[in-house]
Write a protein that holds these residues in place. Structure first.
Motif, PDB file in Angstrom:
ATOM      1  N   ILE A   1       0.896  -1.442  -0.298  1.00  0.00           N
ATOM      2  CA  ILE A   1      -0.172  -0.088  -0.131  1.00  0.00           C
ATOM      3  C   ILE A   1       0.875   1.291  -0.445  1.00  0.00           C
ATOM      4  N   ALA A   2       2.253   1.242   0.413  1.00  0.00           N
ATOM      5  CA  ALA A   2       3.145   2.577   0.247  1.00  0.00           C
ATOM      6  C   ALA A   2       3.765   2.557  -0.203  1.00  0.00           C
ATOM      7  N   SER A   3       3.582   2.188  -1.989  1.00  0.00           N
ATOM      8  CA  SER A   3       4.064   1.737  -3.218  1.00  0.00           C
ATOM      9  C   SER A   3       3.302   2.853  -3.518  1.00  0.00           C
ATOM     10  N   PHE A   4       2.197   3.240  -3.235  1.00  0.00           N
ATOM     11  CA  PHE A   4       0.795   3.203  -4.702  1.00  0.00           C
ATOM     12  C   PHE A   4       1.336   4.842  -4.977  1.00  0.00           C
ATOM     13  N   SER A   5       0.622   5.184  -6.212  1.00  0.00           N
ATOM     14  CA  SER A   5       0.887   6.773  -6.369  1.00  0.00           C
ATOM     15  C   SER A   5      -0.246   7.210  -7.532  1.00  0.00           C
ATOM     16  N   SER A   6      -0.603   7.735  -7.671  1.00  0.00           N
ATOM     17  CA  SER A   6      -1.515   8.167  -8.938  1.00  0.00           C
ATOM     18  C   SER A   6      -0.081   8.264  -9.783  1.00  0.00           C
ATOM     19  N   THR A   7       0.851   8.933  -9.954  1.00  0.00           N
ATOM     20  CA  THR A   7       1.171   8.564 -11.719  1.00  0.00           C
ATOM     21  C   THR A   7       1.273   6.965 -12.273  1.00  0.00           C
ATOM     22  N   LYS A   8       1.718   6.161 -11.283  1.00  0.00           N
ATOM     23  CA  LYS A   8       1.630   3.856 -11.510  1.00  0.00           C
ATOM     24  C   LYS A   8       0.236   4.097 -11.749  1.00  0.00           C
ATOM     25  N   VAL A   9      -1.112   5.130 -10.903  1.00  0.00           N
ATOM     26  CA  VAL A   9      -2.399   4.433 -11.280  1.00  0.00           C
ATOM     27  C   VAL A   9      -2.553   5.316 -12.746  1.00  0.00           C
ATOM     28  N   ARG A  10      -2.071   6.470 -13.488  1.00  0.00           N
ATOM     29  CA  ARG A  10      -2.446   6.505 -14.701  1.00  0.00           C
ATOM     30  C   ARG A  10      -1.696   6.146 -15.736  1.00  0.00           C
ATOM     31  N   LYS A  11      -0.812   5.420 -15.271  1.00  0.00           N
ATOM     32  CA  LYS A  11       0.183   4.267 -16.230  1.00  0.00           C
ATOM     33  C   LYS A  11      -0.791   3.189 -15.992  1.00  0.00           C
ATOM     34  N   ALA A  12      -1.215   3.041 -15.335  1.00  0.00           N
ATOM     35  CA  ALA A  12      -2.139   1.464 -15.311  1.00  0.00           C
ATOM     36  C   ALA A  12      -3.599   2.050 -16.354  1.00  0.00           C
ATOM     37  N   LEU A  13      -3.797   2.798 -16.226  1.00  0.00           N
ATOM     38  CA  LEU A  13      -5.166   3.260 -16.696  1.00  0.00           C
ATOM     39  C   LEU A  13      -4.873   3.650 -17.913  1.00  0.00           C
ATOM     40  N   LYS A  14      -3.901   3.659 -19.008  1.00  0.00           N
ATOM     41  CA  LYS A  14      -3.238   3.963 -19.743  1.00  0.00           C
ATOM     42  C   LYS A  14      -3.312   2.331 -20.500  1.00  0.00           C
ATOM     43  N   ASN A  15      -2.558   1.585 -19.759  1.00  0.00           N
ATOM     44  CA  ASN A  15      -2.955   0.520 -19.644  1.00  0.00           C
ATOM     45  C   ASN A  15      -3.402  -0.462 -19.888  1.00  0.00           C
ATOM     46  N   LYS A  16      -4.627   0.182 -19.892  1.00  0.00           N
ATOM     47  CA  LYS A  16      -5.814  -0.854 -18.794  1.00  0.00           C
ATOM     48  C   LYS A  16      -6.022  -2.103 -18.375  1.00  0.00           C
ATOM     49  N   ASP A  17      -5.141  -1.555 -16.971  1.00  0.00           N
ATOM     50  CA  ASP A  17      -4.517  -2.846 -16.304  1.00  0.00           C
ATOM     51  C   ASP A  17      -5.490  -2.642 -15.078  1.00  0.00           C
ATOM     52  N   GLN A  18      -6.615  -3.821 -15.126  1.00  0.00           N
ATOM     53  CA  GLN A  18      -7.486  -3.888 -14.534  1.00  0.00           C
ATOM     54  C   GLN A  18      -7.179  -4.528 -12.930  1.00  0.00           C
ATOM     55  N   ALA A  19      -6.784  -5.038 -13.105  1.00  0.00           N
ATOM     56  CA  ALA A  19      -6.038  -5.888 -11.917  1.00  0.00           C
ATOM     57  C   ALA A  19      -5.235  -5.329 -11.309  1.00  0.00           C
ATOM     58  N   PHE A  20      -4.201  -4.327 -11.787  1.00  0.00           N
ATOM     59  CA  PHE A  20      -3.059  -3.714 -10.834  1.00  0.00           C
ATOM     60  C   PHE A  20      -5.120  -1.280  -9.926  1.00  0.00           C
ATOM     61  N   ILE A  21      -5.429  -1.437 -11.375  1.00  0.00           N
ATOM     62  CA  ILE A  21      -6.294  -0.245 -10.129  1.00  0.00           C
ATOM     63  C   ILE A  21      -6.878  -1.534  -9.296  1.00  0.00           C
ATOM     64  N   ALA A  22      -7.743  -2.270  -9.596  1.00  0.00           N
ATOM     65  CA  ALA A  22      -8.707  -2.749  -8.423  1.00  0.00           C
ATOM     66  C   ALA A  22      -7.671  -3.212  -7.310  1.00  0.00           C
ATOM     67  N   SER A  23      -6.596  -3.340  -7.248  1.00  0.00           N
ATOM     68  CA  SER A  23      -5.508  -3.664  -6.224  1.00  0.00           C
ATOM     69  C   SER A  23      -5.420  -1.886  -6.010  1.00  0.00           C
ATOM     70  N   ALA A  24      -5.139  -0.771  -6.101  1.00  0.00           N
ATOM     71  CA  ALA A  24      -4.596   0.071  -5.837  1.00  0.00           C
ATOM     72  C   ALA A  24      -5.685   1.000  -5.746  1.00  0.00           C
ATOM     73  N   LEU A  25      -6.660   0.519  -6.013  1.00  0.00           N
ATOM     74  CA  LEU A  25      -8.124   2.086  -5.618  1.00  0.00           C
ATOM     75  C   LEU A  25      -9.132   0.214  -4.757  1.00  0.00           C
ATOM     76  N   SER A  26      -9.300   0.028  -5.634  1.00  0.00           N
ATOM     77  CA  SER A  26     -10.647  -1.256  -4.812  1.00  0.00           C
ATOM     78  C   SER A  26     -11.279  -1.765  -6.428  1.00  0.00           C
TER      79      SER A  26
END
Length: 463
Positions: free
Chosen positions: A196-221
């Motif tokens: 949880i300490a490693s999450f950042s909005s930059t990483k989330v935006r990258k995952a959104l660009k890559n359509k990485d739903q698994a990462f988004i589910a882990s980083a947000l819900s």
């Protein structure tokens, strides 16, 4: 502007434990772009709450406050990144926090009807929350604490304290904060640990660009991931400009990254199943939204309520009296007829009652306290076999994400004490509270939610 449902539920639970004297009350607030929100933002508030609890405060709620567009959009342009609109950021954060019993999303800071020409800085936001609390009789003495990182605290001189609101500094792992000043309402929390300490909005935006739903589910819900990448038609139409920024070009998740010469669309994501654990919260949400709430409630949602069934559906006058002594809202408008029978024709929550009966007939409802149980009002007074019954019920329910039945509850105390990886916690990492809760048949929200989450991580838990 400042949703109060979670604070009110937590205050009620506190009063049930502490009686009429709730002690020193506190609430927390943090501000930021939330572009988009992630679990690191939420963890900051939970870490701050843990520190205040250790110092003798009863922390009953917290708010994330996404920044105004007049602040966020120029900043995003200067950084060369996407800038999601405030309403979209609020919707994403609300989805991410749907199952968090403690943190809500504040709208005051980002509301353009309140601030049409300028954006408020964080001290103004703190003062606005103070004014909101002053309008609630039980919350006038609650202290507002602003939670932030070490850089922000240093830059803004927050270690000096001396304001009408307090400060909790939450360092990142490896950072060194300045000393606390309790006399100035300045405290320093422990850093968040693990993934949880490693999450950042930059990483989330990258995952959104890559359509990485698994990462988004882990980083947000899981529910936030569905909202961001697989919107409904209504969501897509309402936030079309934001979805274009995310390169999501159609409801259900068709992406602009799909080659133009193909007509294949992404299959709709399997919607996680919701499990609602608080009837009191459901009734309060119905007070605010009325029938609209029922229209947006997933038809396969499960209800796991901590009450007795007879508190909701009393069959005689004695049961009605017992229900009223526990929570008068359950039977608001219900009366004893002239022939001694229970008359529900004027029940305030008739639509909710009808929904519960309908879902009960489909096996989608369970009440934690068994028939005939005499509750003494203590938080940890319950039926020791209650969670075994809940587990037996849960395994009869489908999990649409896995395509299988839900897994049984993890009711082995030894597993929690010796095998559980506490860095995977979502709601609480207090093993003692989790074990005590299920061994006593209690319904303390955070331990119940952690038990459900660890047993069935694909289920969305809603308070």
């Amino acid at each position: 502007m400042w949703p109060m449902e979670k604070v009110e539920c937590n205050l009620q639970a506190l009063l049930a434990k502490a009686g009429a004297t709730p002690g020193r009350l506190a609430v927390l607030l943090t501000t930021g772009g939330m572009n988009p929100v992630h679990r690191g933002h939420v963890a900051l508030l939970h870490q701050a709450a843990a520190r205040l609890q250790a110092k003798g405060y009863n922390v009953i709620g917290a708010w994330l406050s996404p920044s105004h567009d007049k602040y966020l959009q120029p900043k995003a342009r200067s950084l060369g990144t996407i800038g999601l609109t405030a309403p979209f950021r609020i919707a994403a954060a609300t989805g991410a926090l749907a199952s968090d019993p403690f943190v809500a999303v504040g709208h005051w800071e980002s509301d353009t009807s309140v601030h049409p020409n300028s954006w408020p800085d964080f001290p103004e936001v703190c003062e606005a929350l103070q004014r909101e609390l002053a309008g609630h009789a039980m919350l006038t003495e609650a202290v507002v604490f602003y939670a932030c990182g070490t850089d922000h605290a240093l830059k803004c001189g927050l270690y000096r304290g001396g304001r009408s609101w307090g400060v909790v500094v939450v360092p990142r792992e490896g950072e060194k904060a300045k000393p606390e000043r309790p006399d100035k309402l300045v405290f320093v929390a422990e850093p968040a640990q693990g993934e949880i300490a490693s999450f950042s909005s930059t990483k989330v935006r990258k995952a959104l660009k890559n359509k990485d739903q698994a990462f988004i589910a882990s980083a947000l819900s899981p529910e936030a991931a569905v909202f961001l990448l697989s919107p409904t038609t209504e969501e897509f139409n309402h936030f079309a400009a934001d979805y274009r920024k995310l390169e999501v070009t159609a409801a259900g998740g068709t992406s602009a990254l799909v080659p133009a010469d193909t007509s294949a669309a992404r299959p709709p994501s399997k919607q996680p199943r919701q499990i609602l654990i608080s009837l009191s919260s459901l009734l309060k949400r119905f007070d605010h939204k009325g029938e609209e709430l029922l229209q947006h409630l997933p038809p396969d949602a499960l209800f796991f309520f901590g009450s007795k069934r007879s508190w909701v559906f009393p069959s005689n006058e004695a049961e009605l009296r017992e229900s009223r002594s526990e929570n008068p809202s359950y039977t608001s408008g219900v009366v004893v007829g002239s022939n001694g029978s229970i008359d529900v024709t004027k029940a305030k929550y008739k639509l909710i009652r009808d929904l519960i009966l309908e879902k009960e007939a489909r096996g989608e409802v369970i009440f934690l306290k068994p028939p005939g149980f005499k509750y003494n009002g203590s938080l940890y007074h319950g039926d020791p076999s209650a969670f075994a019954r809940v587990s037996e019920w849960l395994v009869t329910c489908d999990d649409p994400v896995t395509g299988e039945k839900c897994k049984p509850l993890k009711l082995d105390a030894a597993w929690w004490r010796t095998e559980w990886d506490r860095t995977t916690s979502k709601y609480t990492d207090c093993v003692m509270a989790i074990v005590k809760n299920f061994e006593n048949g209690a319904h303390d929200y955070a331990p119940v939610m952690e038990l459900l989450h660890q047993s069935n991580p694909t289920v969305v838990i809603v308070i």
